[in-house]
Write a protein that holds these residues in place. Structure first.
Motif, PDB file in Angstrom:
ATOM      1  N   HIS A 291       5.396   6.236 -19.752  1.00  0.00           N
ATOM      2  CA  HIS A 291       4.541   6.409 -20.924  1.00  0.00           C
ATOM      3  C   HIS A 291       3.328   7.282 -20.616  1.00  0.00           C
ATOM      4  CE1 HIS A 291       1.710   4.633 -24.150  1.00  0.00           C
ATOM      5  NE2 HIS A 291       2.385   5.632 -24.659  1.00  0.00           N
ATOM      6  N   GLN A 292       2.570   6.939 -19.601  1.00  0.00           N
ATOM      7  CA  GLN A 292       1.355   7.689 -19.286  1.00  0.00           C
ATOM      8  C   GLN A 292       1.677   9.145 -18.952  1.00  0.00           C
ATOM      9  OE1 GLN A 292      -1.009   6.069 -16.094  1.00  0.00           O
ATOM     10  NE2 GLN A 292      -2.570   7.639 -16.301  1.00  0.00           N
ATOM     11  N   SER A 293       2.698   9.356 -18.156  1.00  0.00           N
ATOM     12  CA  SER A 293       3.084  10.705 -17.768  1.00  0.00           C
ATOM     13  C   SER A 293       3.576  11.505 -18.977  1.00  0.00           C
ATOM     14  CB  SER A 293       4.157  10.647 -16.685  1.00  0.00           C
ATOM     15  OG  SER A 293       4.499  11.921 -16.246  1.00  0.00           O
ATOM     16  N   PHE A 294       4.319  10.848 -19.870  1.00  0.00           N
ATOM     17  CA  PHE A 294       4.778  11.516 -21.086  1.00  0.00           C
ATOM     18  C   PHE A 294       3.586  11.958 -21.928  1.00  0.00           C
ATOM     19  CE2 PHE A 294       6.016  11.840 -25.470  1.00  0.00           C
ATOM     20  CZ  PHE A 294       7.184  12.575 -25.403  1.00  0.00           C
ATOM     21  N   MET A 295       2.590  11.104 -22.060  1.00  0.00           N
ATOM     22  CA  MET A 295       1.418  11.450 -22.865  1.00  0.00           C
ATOM     23  C   MET A 295       0.638  12.603 -22.219  1.00  0.00           C
ATOM     24  SD  MET A 295       1.967   9.697 -25.454  1.00  0.00           S
ATOM     25  CE  MET A 295       0.579  10.404 -26.316  1.00  0.00           C
ATOM     26  N   GLN A 296       0.604  12.660 -20.903  1.00  0.00           N
ATOM     27  CA  GLN A 296      -0.034  13.792 -20.226  1.00  0.00           C
ATOM     28  C   GLN A 296       0.726  15.082 -20.533  1.00  0.00           C
ATOM     29  OE1 GLN A 296       0.126  12.251 -16.241  1.00  0.00           O
ATOM     30  NE2 GLN A 296      -1.832  11.168 -16.446  1.00  0.00           N
ATOM     31  N   SER A 297       2.041  14.991 -20.561  1.00  0.00           N
ATOM     32  CA  SER A 297       2.850  16.154 -20.917  1.00  0.00           C
ATOM     33  C   SER A 297       2.564  16.581 -22.353  1.00  0.00           C
ATOM     34  CB  SER A 297       4.346  15.840 -20.752  1.00  0.00           C
ATOM     35  OG  SER A 297       5.135  16.904 -21.228  1.00  0.00           O
ATOM     36  N   THR A 298       2.467  15.616 -23.243  1.00  0.00           N
ATOM     37  CA  THR A 298       2.185  15.912 -24.653  1.00  0.00           C
ATOM     38  C   THR A 298       0.887  16.701 -24.785  1.00  0.00           C
ATOM     39  OG1 THR A 298       3.378  13.939 -25.378  1.00  0.00           O
ATOM     40  CG2 THR A 298       1.800  14.857 -26.921  1.00  0.00           C
ATOM     41  N   ALA A 299      -0.116  16.335 -24.022  1.00  0.00           N
ATOM     42  CA  ALA A 299      -1.394  17.043 -24.066  1.00  0.00           C
ATOM     43  C   ALA A 299      -1.228  18.500 -23.625  1.00  0.00           C
ATOM     44  CB  ALA A 299      -2.422  16.335 -23.190  1.00  0.00           C
ATOM     45  N   GLU A 300      -0.346  18.747 -22.667  1.00  0.00           N
ATOM     46  CA  GLU A 300      -0.117  20.116 -22.192  1.00  0.00           C
ATOM     47  C   GLU A 300       0.501  21.012 -23.266  1.00  0.00           C
ATOM     48  OE1 GLU A 300       2.020  20.625 -18.527  1.00  0.00           O
ATOM     49  OE2 GLU A 300       0.908  19.003 -17.559  1.00  0.00           O
ATOM     50  N   TRP A 301       1.230  20.421 -24.203  1.00  0.00           N
ATOM     51  CA  TRP A 301       1.892  21.210 -25.250  1.00  0.00           C
ATOM     52  C   TRP A 301       0.921  21.637 -26.341  1.00  0.00           C
ATOM     53  CZ3 TRP A 301       7.096  22.772 -25.668  1.00  0.00           C
ATOM     54  CH2 TRP A 301       7.921  22.366 -24.608  1.00  0.00           C
ATOM     55  N   ASN A 302      -0.325  21.201 -26.281  1.00  0.00           N
ATOM     56  CA  ASN A 302      -1.375  21.636 -27.220  1.00  0.00           C
ATOM     57  C   ASN A 302      -0.978  21.504 -28.689  1.00  0.00           C
ATOM     58  OD1 ASN A 302      -3.296  22.347 -25.251  1.00  0.00           O
ATOM     59  ND2 ASN A 302      -2.226  24.270 -24.886  1.00  0.00           N
ATOM     60  N   GLY A 303      -0.444  20.350 -29.046  1.00  0.00           N
ATOM     61  CA  GLY A 303      -0.118  20.093 -30.441  1.00  0.00           C
ATOM     62  C   GLY A 303       1.254  20.540 -30.886  1.00  0.00           C
ATOM     63  N   GLU A 304       1.953  21.323 -30.062  1.00  0.00           N
ATOM     64  CA  GLU A 304       3.320  21.715 -30.400  1.00  0.00           C
ATOM     65  C   GLU A 304       4.265  20.580 -30.021  1.00  0.00           C
ATOM     66  OE1 GLU A 304       4.667  25.501 -28.917  1.00  0.00           O
ATOM     67  OE2 GLU A 304       2.603  26.227 -28.857  1.00  0.00           O
ATOM     68  N   GLU A 305       5.369  20.469 -30.754  1.00  0.00           N
ATOM     69  CA  GLU A 305       6.353  19.448 -30.409  1.00  0.00           C
ATOM     70  C   GLU A 305       7.075  19.848 -29.125  1.00  0.00           C
ATOM     71  OE1 GLU A 305      10.360  17.471 -32.211  1.00  0.00           O
ATOM     72  OE2 GLU A 305       8.649  17.716 -33.542  1.00  0.00           O
ATOM     73  N   GLN A 306       7.293  18.882 -28.255  1.00  0.00           N
ATOM     74  CA  GLN A 306       7.991  19.133 -27.005  1.00  0.00           C
ATOM     75  C   GLN A 306       9.472  19.356 -27.298  1.00  0.00           C
ATOM     76  OE1 GLN A 306       7.126  16.409 -23.742  1.00  0.00           O
ATOM     77  NE2 GLN A 306       5.400  15.619 -24.926  1.00  0.00           N
TER      78      GLN A 306
END
Length: 189
Positions: free
Chosen positions: A14-29
């Motif tokens: 979960h935490q790592s996924f959310m860190q990845s989400t932040a890297e996408w800058n609002g775009e869907e992964q």
């Protein structure tokens, strides 16, 4: 030593996924199927909603599970290195909707920005092709935006044969694509 795996979605990341989400800058992964969370109003930052989403992703791969109307069965794998989420790949078991048959294809994948250019997209795509073979699919459709040279090369390196490039004027008004879409087929032996 670095250990990279393809594994089913898990709440442990979960935490790592959310860190990845932040890297996408609002775009869907790409490949992560986050649209399911949107469909059900789940906030993936919330651990309980994240658990619901992970359960749904894993249920969608089960033959006895019936997806919501407008969706198809799919198998999702996450790219994980030493316990860190790096990306996802999803294999749709069929092209049951107009969007998938025209723009989405059988397979979608994405690697978080900080982990790109390491061959992880190819690893994810190859793993998904193995899943497709085990499901008995004779061939799969994979698409990418025409400007996405890295994705085009990944698809071609895994045996993708370009069928066509659909102009944005054809796919954009229907499916909201911002540019031309490259359509590739990979025949599975």
């Amino acid at each position: 030593m670095s250990q990279i795996d393809l594994r089913k979605p898990t709440t442990d990341l979960h935490q790592s996924f959310m860190q990845s989400t932040a890297e996408w800058n609002g775009e869907e992964q790409d490949g992560a199927s986050m649209f399911f969370a949107d469909k059900y109003g789940w906030d993936l930052a919330d651990h309980t909603d994240f658990e619901r989403w992970v359960k749904l992703l894993n249920d969608l791969a089960k033959p006895e599970f019936t997806p919501a109307p407008g969706f198809v069965s799919q198998s999702t794998l996450w790219v994980v290195e030493n316990g860190k989420y790096l990306g996802a790949v999803s294999l749709r078991h069929d092209l049951g909707t107009g969007y998938l048959a025209e723009v989405g294809g059988h397979i979608g994948y994405g690697i978080r920005p900080s982990a790109r250019r390491r061959g992880l997209a190819k690893l994810a795509l190859a793993g998904s092709l193995e899943q497709a073979r085990s499901l008995g699919l004779p061939k799969v459709l994979i698409t990418c935006n025409d400007s996405n040279i890295g994705s085009a090369r990944t698809i071609e390196s895994c045996g993708g044969v370009l069928e066509s490039i659909k102009p944005q004027s054809e796919v954009g008004p229907i499916f909201g694509s911002p540019e031309d879409v490259r359509r590739y087929w990979i025949t599975l032996d």
